[in-house]
Design an enzyme around this catalytic site. Structure first.
Site, PDB file in Angstrom:
ATOM      1  N   GLN A   1       4.688   9.339   4.812  1.00 44.00           N
ATOM      2  CA  GLN A   1       5.869   9.461   3.953  1.00 44.00           C
ATOM      3  C   GLN A   1       6.429  10.876   3.871  1.00 44.00           C
ATOM      4  O   GLN A   1       7.609  11.065   3.578  1.00 44.00           O
ATOM      5  CB  GLN A   1       5.533   8.967   2.540  1.00 44.00           C
TER       6      GLN A   1
ATOM      7  N   ARG B   1      -7.599  18.562  23.017  1.00 46.01           N
ATOM      8  CA  ARG B   1      -6.395  18.158  23.737  1.00 46.01           C
ATOM      9  C   ARG B   1      -6.289  16.654  23.589  1.00 46.01           C
ATOM     10  O   ARG B   1      -7.115  15.899  24.113  1.00 46.01           O
ATOM     11  CB  ARG B   1      -6.503  18.557  25.211  1.00 46.01           C
TER      12      ARG B   1
ATOM     13  N   LYS C   1       3.208  13.562  24.839  1.00 51.91           N
ATOM     14  CA  LYS C   1       2.353  13.179  23.716  1.00 51.91           C
ATOM     15  C   LYS C   1       1.170  14.120  23.492  1.00 51.91           C
ATOM     16  O   LYS C   1       0.646  14.213  22.396  1.00 51.91           O
ATOM     17  CB  LYS C   1       1.830  11.753  23.919  1.00 51.91           C
TER      18      LYS C   1
ATOM     19  N   ASP D   1       0.821  -1.207   0.000  1.00 52.01           N
ATOM     20  CA  ASP D   1       0.000   0.000   0.000  1.00 52.01           C
ATOM     21  C   ASP D   1       0.858   1.262   0.000  1.00 52.01           C
ATOM     22  O   ASP D   1       0.485   2.283  -0.592  1.00 52.01           O
ATOM     23  CB  ASP D   1      -0.933   0.002   1.213  1.00 52.01           C
TER      24      ASP D   1
ATOM     25  N   ASP E   1      -3.578  13.215  21.670  1.00 52.42           N
ATOM     26  CA  ASP E   1      -2.258  12.826  21.152  1.00 52.42           C
ATOM     27  C   ASP E   1      -2.076  13.267  19.704  1.00 52.42           C
ATOM     28  O   ASP E   1      -1.002  13.091  19.139  1.00 52.42           O
ATOM     29  CB  ASP E   1      -2.075  11.307  21.244  1.00 52.42           C
TER      30      ASP E   1
END
Length: 283
Positions: free
Chosen positions: A236, A163, A146, A61, A165
């Protein structure tokens, strides 16, 4: 009439070395010109010969996502061949490519038109980054902490301050990827909607939201973040964002053209990949 086929082969997969050569031999044997483009981890831009009528993505994929980024605005269809069995986007297995190619060359194959997103970063009123994606874009932490704080707006109307991650904006094609893992819904790939999915939200009332594909979604990076933030598109393309930046997401002007498998439908693909049980019922 197909005159030139471009094979885009993921050279990190050893099997693609042999299969790309075999494909090229089969294609040229039909009197069709063929070229091979090798991809790897160096993220080089794809060179597309001007007379290309069809591209064969050979890998997984991720190779399709790479191919779509360069081919969507050229109107070149992509036949996605998976070196495993088949994937969510790569519906054609390595044992089926001849039959699927012959079906396409006969004019009987169907094309799936997939919504793509255009992503921009606006910094102090100036565009500092732009790219396209087929699956999703995500803004997350790039540091140890995080939790990030983002204000999300829809066509200029503030939807709320999240708020969490991170925030994912996914296409129907990307609905079976990161968004699904974060609790988002699965959309039929023929739809033209967008999914906004918070990643591990601090407030449980922050739920995934599906909006019309014509909606412009803006994510503002609020002040006093406790971590650095990173924008990632299709896993990517990466760009570090700063406090005050606005990430703008909207549908691209053109769609990715994916050659649909003649052997299985989208529902059959997700049924197989997600191991859905038939529950004992028979058709």
């Amino acid at each position: 009439m197909v005159k030139h086929i471009l094979i885009i082969a993921n050279w990190n997969k050893q099997e693609s070395h042999f299969l790309a050569t075999e494909m090229a031999r089969y294609i040229t044997g039909k009197g069709i010109a063929c070229s091979i483009s090798i991809t790897s981890d160096d993220a080089r831009a794809l060179h597309v010969p001007e007379d290309t009528d069809l591209a064969i993505s050979l890998g997984g994929d991720g190779t399709v996502l790479y191919s779509a980024r360069y081919l969507h605005d050229l109107g070149i269809p992509i036949m996605a061949v998976n070196l495993g069995t088949f994937g969510y986007i790569t519906e054609v297995s390595k044992d089926e490519w001849r039959d699927e190619l012959d079906l396409y060359l006969s004019g009987k194959a169907k094309l799936s038109r997939r919504l793509m997103i255009r992503v921009e970063v606006i910094r102090q009123g100036k565009k500092v980054f732009q790219c396209h994606g087929l699956n999703e874009m995500v803004v997350t932490s790039s540091g140890i902490s995080k939790v990030v704080n983002l204000s999300v707006s829809f066509d200029g109307v503030i939807g709320g301050i999240f708020r969490s991650d991170g925030i994912i904006v996914a296409t129907p094609t990307g609905s079976t990827g990161y968004s699904l893992a974060a609790g988002g819904p699965i959309l039929d790939v023929s739809l033209s909607d967008l999914i906004v999915t918070p990643v591990c939200p601090f407030t449980l009332s922050n739920r995934p939201l599906v909006v019309d594909g014509e909606t412009q979604i803006s994510l503002e990076v609020l002040p006093k973040q406790r971590t650095g933030l990173m924008l990632t598109v299709d896993g990517q393309q990466n760009f570090p964002v700063r406090e005050g930046d606005v990430v703008v997401v909207e549908k691209a002007r053109s769609k990715a053209l994916i050659v649909s498998s003649g052997k299985r439908s989208y529902i059959e693909v997700i049924r197989e990949k997600l191991h859905w049980s038939r529950g004992g019922f028979h058709a």
